[in-house]
Design a protein around this motif. Structure first.
Motif, PDB file in Angstrom:
ATOM      1  N   GLY A  75       7.784   4.703   7.548  1.00  0.00           N
ATOM      2  CA  GLY A  75       8.579   4.439   8.733  1.00  0.00           C
ATOM      3  C   GLY A  75       8.504   2.991   9.155  1.00  0.00           C
ATOM      4  N   MET A  76       9.678   2.413   9.490  1.00  0.00           N
ATOM      5  CA  MET A  76       9.714   1.029   9.953  1.00  0.00           C
ATOM      6  C   MET A  76      10.967   0.821  10.796  1.00  0.00           C
ATOM      7  N   GLY A  77      10.788   0.225  11.959  1.00  0.00           N
ATOM      8  CA  GLY A  77      11.922  -0.086  12.818  1.00  0.00           C
ATOM      9  C   GLY A  77      12.719   1.123  13.248  1.00  0.00           C
ATOM     10  N   GLY A  78      12.086   2.279  13.385  1.00  0.00           N
ATOM     11  CA  GLY A  78      12.785   3.482  13.801  1.00  0.00           C
ATOM     12  C   GLY A  78      13.431   4.264  12.671  1.00  0.00           C
ATOM     13  N   TYR A  79      13.354   3.749  11.451  1.00  0.00           N
ATOM     14  CA  TYR A  79      13.920   4.432  10.291  1.00  0.00           C
ATOM     15  C   TYR A  79      12.809   4.983   9.406  1.00  0.00           C
ATOM     16  N   TRP A  80      13.066   6.125   8.777  1.00  0.00           N
ATOM     17  CA  TRP A  80      12.080   6.757   7.919  1.00  0.00           C
ATOM     18  C   TRP A  80      12.652   7.007   6.527  1.00  0.00           C
ATOM     19  N   LEU A  81      11.821   6.772   5.536  1.00  0.00           N
ATOM     20  CA  LEU A  81      12.155   7.084   4.156  1.00  0.00           C
ATOM     21  C   LEU A  81      11.173   8.133   3.650  1.00  0.00           C
ATOM     22  N   ARG A  82      11.671   9.055   2.835  1.00  0.00           N
ATOM     23  CA  ARG A  82      10.796  10.076   2.256  1.00  0.00           C
ATOM     24  C   ARG A  82      11.032  10.113   0.756  1.00  0.00           C
ATOM     25  N   ALA A  83       9.939  10.140   0.008  1.00  0.00           N
ATOM     26  CA  ALA A  83      10.041  10.185  -1.457  1.00  0.00           C
ATOM     27  C   ALA A  83       8.995  11.144  -1.989  1.00  0.00           C
ATOM     28  N   PRO A  84       9.261  11.772  -3.132  1.00  0.00           N
ATOM     29  CA  PRO A  84       8.246  12.644  -3.736  1.00  0.00           C
ATOM     30  C   PRO A  84       6.957  11.867  -3.979  1.00  0.00           C
ATOM     31  N   ARG A  85       5.872  12.526  -3.744  1.00  0.00           N
ATOM     32  CA  ARG A  85       4.563  11.911  -3.948  1.00  0.00           C
ATOM     33  C   ARG A  85       4.359  11.563  -5.410  1.00  0.00           C
ATOM     34  N   GLU A  86       3.896  10.329  -5.674  1.00  0.00           N
ATOM     35  CA  GLU A  86       3.587   9.891  -7.029  1.00  0.00           C
ATOM     36  C   GLU A  86       2.083   9.740  -7.163  1.00  0.00           C
ATOM     37  N   GLU A  87       1.506  10.447  -8.116  1.00  0.00           N
ATOM     38  CA  GLU A  87       0.052  10.489  -8.254  1.00  0.00           C
ATOM     39  C   GLU A  87      -0.554   9.121  -8.526  1.00  0.00           C
ATOM     40  N   GLU A  88       0.166   8.262  -9.248  1.00  0.00           N
ATOM     41  CA  GLU A  88      -0.375   6.937  -9.548  1.00  0.00           C
ATOM     42  C   GLU A  88      -0.586   6.137  -8.273  1.00  0.00           C
ATOM     43  N   ASN A  89       0.356   6.260  -7.314  1.00  0.00           N
ATOM     44  CA  ASN A  89       0.195   5.559  -6.048  1.00  0.00           C
ATOM     45  C   ASN A  89      -0.941   6.153  -5.225  1.00  0.00           C
ATOM     46  N   VAL A  90      -1.061   7.471  -5.258  1.00  0.00           N
ATOM     47  CA  VAL A  90      -2.116   8.142  -4.506  1.00  0.00           C
ATOM     48  C   VAL A  90      -3.484   7.795  -5.075  1.00  0.00           C
ATOM     49  N   LYS A  91      -3.548   7.630  -6.383  1.00  0.00           N
ATOM     50  CA  LYS A  91      -4.822   7.325  -7.038  1.00  0.00           C
ATOM     51  C   LYS A  91      -5.437   6.037  -6.503  1.00  0.00           C
ATOM     52  N   SER A  92      -4.587   5.095  -6.092  1.00  0.00           N
ATOM     53  CA  SER A  92      -5.090   3.815  -5.587  1.00  0.00           C
ATOM     54  C   SER A  92      -5.849   3.971  -4.274  1.00  0.00           C
ATOM     55  N   LEU A  93      -5.699   5.119  -3.598  1.00  0.00           N
ATOM     56  CA  LEU A  93      -6.407   5.363  -2.353  1.00  0.00           C
ATOM     57  C   LEU A  93      -7.805   5.917  -2.576  1.00  0.00           C
ATOM     58  N   ASP A  94      -8.121   6.263  -3.808  1.00  0.00           N
ATOM     59  CA  ASP A  94      -9.417   6.856  -4.131  1.00  0.00           C
ATOM     60  C   ASP A  94     -10.491   5.771  -4.136  1.00  0.00           C
ATOM     61  N   LEU A  95     -11.482   5.935  -3.283  1.00  0.00           N
ATOM     62  CA  LEU A  95     -12.571   4.963  -3.200  1.00  0.00           C
ATOM     63  C   LEU A  95     -13.254   4.730  -4.540  1.00  0.00           C
ATOM     64  N   THR A  96     -13.383   5.771  -5.337  1.00  0.00           N
ATOM     65  CA  THR A  96     -14.160   5.696  -6.571  1.00  0.00           C
ATOM     66  C   THR A  96     -13.659   4.600  -7.488  1.00  0.00           C
ATOM     67  N   GLU A  97     -12.336   4.446  -7.582  1.00  0.00           N
ATOM     68  CA  GLU A  97     -11.763   3.478  -8.518  1.00  0.00           C
ATOM     69  C   GLU A  97     -12.230   2.064  -8.222  1.00  0.00           C
ATOM     70  N   TRP A  98     -12.043   1.624  -6.985  1.00  0.00           N
ATOM     71  CA  TRP A  98     -12.367   0.228  -6.706  1.00  0.00           C
ATOM     72  C   TRP A  98     -13.842   0.002  -6.400  1.00  0.00           C
ATOM     73  N   MET A  99     -14.537   1.000  -5.868  1.00  0.00           N
ATOM     74  CA  MET A  99     -15.966   0.820  -5.630  1.00  0.00           C
ATOM     75  C   MET A  99     -16.731   0.734  -6.951  1.00  0.00           C
ATOM     76  N   THR A 100     -16.309   1.515  -7.937  1.00  0.00           N
ATOM     77  CA  THR A 100     -16.964   1.474  -9.241  1.00  0.00           C
ATOM     78  C   THR A 100     -16.786   0.111  -9.885  1.00  0.00           C
ATOM     79  N   SER A 101     -15.654  -0.543  -9.645  1.00  0.00           N
ATOM     80  CA  SER A 101     -15.442  -1.872 -10.221  1.00  0.00           C
ATOM     81  C   SER A 101     -16.477  -2.854  -9.696  1.00  0.00           C
ATOM     82  N   TYR A 102     -16.923  -2.666  -8.445  1.00  0.00           N
ATOM     83  CA  TYR A 102     -17.977  -3.521  -7.916  1.00  0.00           C
ATOM     84  C   TYR A 102     -19.294  -3.252  -8.633  1.00  0.00           C
ATOM     85  N   THR A 103     -19.628  -1.978  -8.793  1.00  0.00           N
ATOM     86  CA  THR A 103     -20.889  -1.621  -9.448  1.00  0.00           C
ATOM     87  C   THR A 103     -20.966  -2.203 -10.846  1.00  0.00           C
ATOM     88  N   GLU A 104     -19.877  -2.113 -11.603  1.00  0.00           N
ATOM     89  CA  GLU A 104     -19.877  -2.537 -13.001  1.00  0.00           C
ATOM     90  C   GLU A 104     -19.851  -4.043 -13.172  1.00  0.00           C
TER      91      GLU A 104
END
Length: 194
Positions: A75-104
């Motif tokens: 949502g932006m400026g009073g307008y809303w867009l809706r799209a099917p959920r894409e797993e690749e985009n959702v995966k970027s929200l997973d803490l494990t991915e980027w926190m593990t990069s710090y550990t390694e």
């Protein structure tokens, strides 16, 4: 630090507030872009809501995003867009991915002091991360096919200093801070956007 990262990786939900400042310019005109991303996420099943605030030279805009099992809504400026959920985009929200990069990629860690952060007593740590290792992990996470040797502008990334605040009571990571300007400048060295 590794113990704190492992503990944080096991979290079932989190809230993250990210702030940044970027200087941009072209043909003698420059501006400062400031942004804030306030994100809350439940990891299983993955659901998230967030708010993005962007200020470009005094011109401000806000966006909202909601992610559920089926859709991503923006949502932006009073307008809303809706799209099917894409797993690749959702995966970027997973803490494990980027926190593990710090550990390694940690080369050295120093305990600086105890410090209060948003009402919590934390250990403040300074970690030196291997720039080359971070780049390799980034390529792997993006399913890149070219190796570092094929990307000379990325093959010489400097090491990155990151400050971590680890909650003394819970051992969760409560905050982190890094100056990404030098790394970003190298990545964009041959870019038309420089």
């Amino acid at each position: 630090l590794k113990r704190a990262i492992d503990k944080t990786n096991g979290a079932e939900s989190y809230r993250s507030v990210m702030t940044g400042q970027i200087g941009v310019g072209s043909q003698g005109i420059s501006a400062t872009v400031e942004f804030t991303l306030d994100l809350e996420a439940i990891l299983t099943p993955m659901k998230a809501k967030g708010q993005v605030k962007i200020d470009i030279g005094g011109f401000a805009e806000e966006m909202e995003v909601y992610i559920d099992e089926d859709y991503t809504r923006l949502g932006m400026g009073g307008y809303w867009l809706r799209a099917p959920r894409e797993e690749e985009n959702v995966k970027s929200l997973d803490l494990t991915e980027w926190m593990t990069s710090y550990t390694e990629s940690v080369k050295e860690v120093f305990l600086l002091k105890e410090e209060e952060l948003e009402g919590r007593t934390c250990y403040k740590l300074e970690a030196l991360l291997d720039g080359q290792k971070l780049m390799e992990i980034g390529q792997k996470n993006l399913n890149a096919t070219d190796g570092p040797e094929d990307m000379p502008q990325m093959a010489e990334l400097d090491d990155l200093t990151v400050y971590f605040w680890v909650d003394k009571k819970s051992s969760y990571i409560a905050g982190l801070e890094a100056d990404l300007a030098p790394m970003t400048q190298k990545l964009l060295a041959d870019s038309p956007f420089e």
